[in-house]
Design a protein around this motif. Structure first.
Motif, PDB file in Angstrom:
ATOM      1  N   MET A   1       0.878  -1.149  -0.043  1.00  0.00           N
ATOM      2  CA  MET A   1      -0.023   0.016   0.056  1.00  0.00           C
ATOM      3  C   MET A   1       1.027   1.275   0.133  1.00  0.00           C
ATOM      4  O   MET A   1       1.817   1.328   0.654  1.00  0.00           O
ATOM      5  CB  MET A   1      -0.795  -0.053   1.227  1.00  0.00           C
ATOM      6  CG  MET A   1      -1.915   1.198   1.169  1.00  0.00           C
ATOM      7  SD  MET A   1      -2.999   1.093   2.756  1.00  0.00           S
ATOM      8  CE  MET A   1      -1.784   1.186   4.082  1.00  0.00           C
ATOM      9  N   SER A   2       0.577   2.106  -0.878  1.00  0.00           N
ATOM     10  CA  SER A   2       1.489   3.416  -0.905  1.00  0.00           C
ATOM     11  C   SER A   2       1.115   4.311   0.163  1.00  0.00           C
ATOM     12  O   SER A   2       0.029   4.214   0.646  1.00  0.00           O
ATOM     13  CB  SER A   2       1.087   4.132  -2.446  1.00  0.00           C
ATOM     14  OG  SER A   2      -0.220   4.433  -2.195  1.00  0.00           O
ATOM     15  N   SER A   3       2.077   5.043   0.532  1.00  0.00           N
ATOM     16  CA  SER A   3       1.874   5.995   1.825  1.00  0.00           C
ATOM     17  C   SER A   3       1.785   7.403   1.036  1.00  0.00           C
ATOM     18  O   SER A   3       2.268   7.700   0.105  1.00  0.00           O
ATOM     19  CB  SER A   3       3.264   5.972   2.559  1.00  0.00           C
ATOM     20  OG  SER A   3       4.219   6.125   2.127  1.00  0.00           O
ATOM     21  N   THR A   4       1.386   8.165   1.796  1.00  0.00           N
ATOM     22  CA  THR A   4       1.316   9.887   1.577  1.00  0.00           C
ATOM     23  C   THR A   4       2.457  10.448   2.114  1.00  0.00           C
ATOM     24  O   THR A   4       2.748  10.511   3.465  1.00  0.00           O
ATOM     25  CB  THR A   4       0.066  10.326   2.096  1.00  0.00           C
ATOM     26  OG1 THR A   4      -1.225   9.610   1.304  1.00  0.00           O
ATOM     27  CG2 THR A   4      -0.146  11.797   1.683  1.00  0.00           C
ATOM     28  N   PRO A   5       3.409  11.382   1.577  1.00  0.00           N
ATOM     29  CA  PRO A   5       4.455  12.011   1.969  1.00  0.00           C
ATOM     30  C   PRO A   5       3.879  13.190   2.926  1.00  0.00           C
ATOM     31  O   PRO A   5       2.681  13.580   2.586  1.00  0.00           O
ATOM     32  CB  PRO A   5       4.911  12.419   0.717  1.00  0.00           C
ATOM     33  CG  PRO A   5       4.623  11.795  -0.290  1.00  0.00           C
ATOM     34  CD  PRO A   5       3.197  11.549  -0.054  1.00  0.00           C
ATOM     35  N   ALA A   6       4.734  13.291   3.787  1.00  0.00           N
ATOM     36  CA  ALA A   6       4.292  14.598   4.789  1.00  0.00           C
ATOM     37  C   ALA A   6       5.509  15.288   5.075  1.00  0.00           C
ATOM     38  O   ALA A   6       6.665  14.682   4.942  1.00  0.00           O
ATOM     39  CB  ALA A   6       3.773  14.148   6.297  1.00  0.00           C
ATOM     40  N   LEU A   7       5.544  16.445   5.576  1.00  0.00           N
ATOM     41  CA  LEU A   7       6.599  17.527   5.855  1.00  0.00           C
ATOM     42  C   LEU A   7       6.241  18.111   7.027  1.00  0.00           C
ATOM     43  O   LEU A   7       5.398  18.754   7.132  1.00  0.00           O
ATOM     44  CB  LEU A   7       6.412  18.425   4.769  1.00  0.00           C
ATOM     45  CG  LEU A   7       7.569  19.748   4.652  1.00  0.00           C
ATOM     46  CD1 LEU A   7       8.974  19.091   4.798  1.00  0.00           C
ATOM     47  CD2 LEU A   7       7.169  20.952   3.554  1.00  0.00           C
ATOM     48  N   LEU A   8       7.275  18.277   7.928  1.00  0.00           N
ATOM     49  CA  LEU A   8       7.364  18.838   9.125  1.00  0.00           C
ATOM     50  C   LEU A   8       8.253  20.078   9.088  1.00  0.00           C
ATOM     51  O   LEU A   8       9.697  19.987   8.731  1.00  0.00           O
ATOM     52  CB  LEU A   8       7.528  18.005  10.564  1.00  0.00           C
ATOM     53  CG  LEU A   8       7.524  18.598  11.850  1.00  0.00           C
ATOM     54  CD1 LEU A   8       7.130  17.577  12.812  1.00  0.00           C
ATOM     55  CD2 LEU A   8       8.761  19.255  12.222  1.00  0.00           C
ATOM     56  N   LEU A  10      10.041  23.498  11.188  1.00  0.00           N
ATOM     57  CA  LEU A  10      10.051  24.221  12.433  1.00  0.00           C
ATOM     58  C   LEU A  10      10.272  25.677  12.129  1.00  0.00           C
ATOM     59  O   LEU A  10      10.648  25.919  11.062  1.00  0.00           O
ATOM     60  CB  LEU A  10      11.202  23.896  13.421  1.00  0.00           C
ATOM     61  CG  LEU A  10      11.175  22.271  13.833  1.00  0.00           C
ATOM     62  CD1 LEU A  10      12.514  21.765  14.801  1.00  0.00           C
ATOM     63  CD2 LEU A  10      10.002  22.173  14.671  1.00  0.00           C
ATOM     64  N   GLU A  11      10.066  26.712  12.987  1.00  0.00           N
ATOM     65  CA  GLU A  11       9.988  28.032  12.958  1.00  0.00           C
ATOM     66  C   GLU A  11      11.504  28.468  12.537  1.00  0.00           C
ATOM     67  O   GLU A  11      11.734  29.731  12.219  1.00  0.00           O
ATOM     68  CB  GLU A  11       9.150  28.850  13.730  1.00  0.00           C
ATOM     69  CG  GLU A  11      10.007  28.924  15.214  1.00  0.00           C
ATOM     70  CD  GLU A  11       9.250  29.972  16.096  1.00  0.00           C
ATOM     71  OE1 GLU A  11       9.508  31.185  15.990  1.00  0.00           O
ATOM     72  OE2 GLU A  11       8.577  29.543  17.101  1.00  0.00           O
ATOM     73  N   ASP A  12      12.298  27.605  12.981  1.00  0.00           N
ATOM     74  CA  ASP A  12      13.845  28.270  12.641  1.00  0.00           C
ATOM     75  C   ASP A  12      14.282  27.658  11.414  1.00  0.00           C
ATOM     76  O   ASP A  12      15.403  27.985  11.045  1.00  0.00           O
ATOM     77  CB  ASP A  12      14.744  27.966  13.880  1.00  0.00           C
ATOM     78  CG  ASP A  12      15.066  26.317  14.004  1.00  0.00           C
ATOM     79  OD1 ASP A  12      14.214  25.541  13.268  1.00  0.00           O
ATOM     80  OD2 ASP A  12      15.539  26.017  14.785  1.00  0.00           O
ATOM     81  N   GLY A  13      13.412  27.021  10.776  1.00  0.00           N
ATOM     82  CA  GLY A  13      13.660  26.538   9.331  1.00  0.00           C
ATOM     83  C   GLY A  13      14.059  25.056   9.079  1.00  0.00           C
ATOM     84  O   GLY A  13      14.347  24.878   8.023  1.00  0.00           O
ATOM     85  N   ARG A  14      14.315  24.413  10.135  1.00  0.00           N
ATOM     86  CA  ARG A  14      14.740  22.971  10.093  1.00  0.00           C
ATOM     87  C   ARG A  14      13.438  22.279   9.623  1.00  0.00           C
ATOM     88  O   ARG A  14      12.129  22.521  10.108  1.00  0.00           O
ATOM     89  CB  ARG A  14      15.353  22.430  11.437  1.00  0.00           C
ATOM     90  CG  ARG A  14      15.702  20.964  11.187  1.00  0.00           C
ATOM     91  CD  ARG A  14      16.719  20.485  12.279  1.00  0.00           C
ATOM     92  NE  ARG A  14      17.212  19.119  12.068  1.00  0.00           N
ATOM     93  CZ  ARG A  14      18.059  18.599  12.770  1.00  0.00           C
ATOM     94  NH1 ARG A  14      18.274  19.039  14.022  1.00  0.00           N
ATOM     95  NH2 ARG A  14      18.425  17.401  12.598  1.00  0.00           N
ATOM     96  N   SER A  15      13.666  21.128   8.644  1.00  0.00           N
ATOM     97  CA  SER A  15      12.411  20.641   8.129  1.00  0.00           C
ATOM     98  C   SER A  15      12.813  18.930   8.185  1.00  0.00           C
ATOM     99  O   SER A  15      14.115  18.442   8.136  1.00  0.00           O
ATOM    100  CB  SER A  15      12.156  20.916   6.748  1.00  0.00           C
ATOM    101  OG  SER A  15      13.335  20.556   5.876  1.00  0.00           O
ATOM    102  N   PHE A  16      11.982  18.091   8.392  1.00  0.00           N
ATOM    103  CA  PHE A  16      11.698  16.806   8.321  1.00  0.00           C
ATOM    104  C   PHE A  16      10.833  16.300   7.201  1.00  0.00           C
ATOM    105  O   PHE A  16       9.817  16.654   7.322  1.00  0.00           O
ATOM    106  CB  PHE A  16      11.481  16.094   9.567  1.00  0.00           C
ATOM    107  CG  PHE A  16      12.700  16.818  10.613  1.00  0.00           C
ATOM    108  CD1 PHE A  16      13.397  15.641  11.152  1.00  0.00           C
ATOM    109  CD2 PHE A  16      12.357  17.971  11.437  1.00  0.00           C
ATOM    110  CE1 PHE A  16      14.153  16.390  12.418  1.00  0.00           C
ATOM    111  CE2 PHE A  16      13.231  18.230  12.395  1.00  0.00           C
ATOM    112  CZ  PHE A  16      14.333  17.476  12.687  1.00  0.00           C
ATOM    113  N   HIS A  17      11.150  15.298   6.566  1.00  0.00           N
ATOM    114  CA  HIS A  17      10.394  14.558   5.682  1.00  0.00           C
ATOM    115  C   HIS A  17      10.013  13.041   6.178  1.00  0.00           C
ATOM    116  O   HIS A  17      11.041  12.470   6.561  1.00  0.00           O
ATOM    117  CB  HIS A  17      10.827  14.598   4.290  1.00  0.00           C
ATOM    118  CG  HIS A  17      11.339  15.847   3.649  1.00  0.00           C
ATOM    119  ND1 HIS A  17      10.253  16.384   2.764  1.00  0.00           N
ATOM    120  CD2 HIS A  17      12.145  16.677   3.689  1.00  0.00           C
ATOM    121  CE1 HIS A  17      10.920  17.432   2.170  1.00  0.00           C
ATOM    122  NE2 HIS A  17      11.872  17.787   2.790  1.00  0.00           N
ATOM    123  N   GLY A  18       8.765  12.985   6.163  1.00  0.00           N
ATOM    124  CA  GLY A  18       8.106  11.583   6.593  1.00  0.00           C
ATOM    125  C   GLY A  18       7.016  10.967   5.741  1.00  0.00           C
ATOM    126  O   GLY A  18       6.436  11.483   4.647  1.00  0.00           O
TER     127      GLY A  18
END
Length: 382
Positions: A1-8, A10-18
């Motif tokens: 089953m395929s998953s949906t990408p998500a993005l987090l 933070l206000e200081d600019g750091r990002s995480f992909h999941g």
């Protein structure tokens, strides 16, 4: 089953992909982390997490699914949810449905599959900050702009958004001994139950209750619950508490109720860098010399003298009764009269411990003893 990408982001600019976990969409709030290895259902339904994106430091979340017995309120309150490895299939005889299904049903946007250890270390070093989670935005810069437009937690008065709309009563179990007026600032369901177990009839009142509303139930004591927001932005409940203290009403407060007690006594409050959230915080009760392991959820604290020197207030002598052994943060206050008798007290943590250790359950007994001493009876003054 395929998953949906998500993005987090933070206000200081750091990002995480999941990957998406729960509802699809976009959400914003203050990013905080919780160190509990269990009790995620109680965390999600704790109104104190209103407007917060909660990061779970325990890697595996959702193992026991979701049941209909453990919620601390009628809904999930977190603004967003961040986990590393969600359970693929829940395994517990009490489970009614999977966690991701419950999150989706209540419209809670989450993200999974990210390095929550790295995120937690970042929040410990930089402090709690605004964050956004999106399953529709792929550009971190675009999401960052919306994160920075979101309101910060400092300066927010939020109790009115989570309180009960109508007063209700939690009856005493067994013989009724006392009546307590409990101001719902974001109360957890287990709290009035802990009082009821001790023969206390609890009248839960909205956060907007007046002194007349409190006195109308003829209480033997007044209780202030936990709740979200900045205590420095709250005025009505502080004034109500001052009026009650002036009349000599016995008082017990927890969490937000501790911060408002501090303000009522004339102390300031301040925002912690990243707060205390978890079920494993060591606290010293200075009145007994005992150390207890406690459950916490707070991002603000009372600024009161920790050298043991009492502070003179219009209501008696106030002093710090509990301190956190990790960082010396004020974790409790007490108010005593001229003869040294206890008149009111509060703690910054959660003695109802849902979920968490039960080391602090004695505080409910301390409140009962306080009401006994003030009414001169073991069956209340009503």
């Amino acid at each position: 089953m395929s998953s949906t990408p998500a993005l987090l982001v933070l206000e200081d600019g750091r990002s995480f992909h999941g990957e998406a976990f729960g509802a699809r969409g976009e959400t914003f709030g203050e990013a905080v982390f919780n160190t509990g290895m269990t009790g995620y259902q109680e965390t999600l339904t704790d109104p104190s997490y209103h407007r917060q994106v909660v990061v779970m430091t325990a890697p595996h979340v959702g193992n026991t699914g979701v049941n209909d017995e453990d919620p601390e309120s009628g809904k999930i309150w977190v603004a967003g949810y961040v986990v590393r490895d969600p359970a693929r299939v829940p395994s517990n005889w009490r489970s009614a449905r999977p966690l991701d299904e419950e999150l989706a049903a209540q419209g809670v946007v989450g993200i999974s599959g990210i390095d929550t250890r790295a995120l937690t270390r970042h929040l410990r070093e930089r402090g709690a900050m605004r964050a956004g989670i999106s399953t529709t935005e792929t550009d971190p810069a675009a999401l960052l702009a919306r994160v920075r437009d979101a309101a910060p937690m400092a300066g927010q008065e939020l109790a009115d958004q989570v309180t009960t709309k109508e007063a209700y009563v939690v009856p005493a179990q067994g013989e009724k001994r006392f009546t307590v007026a409990a101001l719902d600032l974001g109360i957890k369901a287990m709290t009035p139950q802990r009082l009821a177990e001790r023969g206390v009839e609890v009248h839960v009142l909205p956060a907007t209750a007046t002194l007349e509303d409190v006195l109308a139930v003829q209480p033997d004591g007044l209780f202030y619950s936990n709740g979200p927001g900045d205590p420095a932005a709250t005025t009505h409940q502080v004034e109500l508490l001052q009026q009650a203290l002036g009349r000599g009403v016995p008082y017990f407060g927890i969490c937000f109720g501790n911060q408002l007690f501090g303000r009522a006594l004339g102390f300031d409050t301040y925002k912690l860098t990243y707060g205390h959230r978890g079920i494993n915080q060591p606290v010293l009760d200075r009145t007994t010399g005992k150390v207890e392991v406690t459950a916490h959820n707070h991002g603000f604290a009372v600024d009161a003298p920790r050298d043991g020197t009492p502070t003179v207030t219009p209501y008696g002598a106030a002093a710090v009764s509990h301190v956190c052994l990790n960082d010396d943060v004020v974790e409790g206050l007490e108010l005593r009269g001229p003869d040294g008798e206890l008149r009111a007290f509060s703690v910054q943590y959660h003695p109802e411990a849902a979920a968490g250790p039960h080391d602090a359950a004695y505080l409910f007994d301390r409140f009962v003893t306080l009401m006994e001493s003030r009414t001169g009876s073991t069956t209340g003054g009503n």
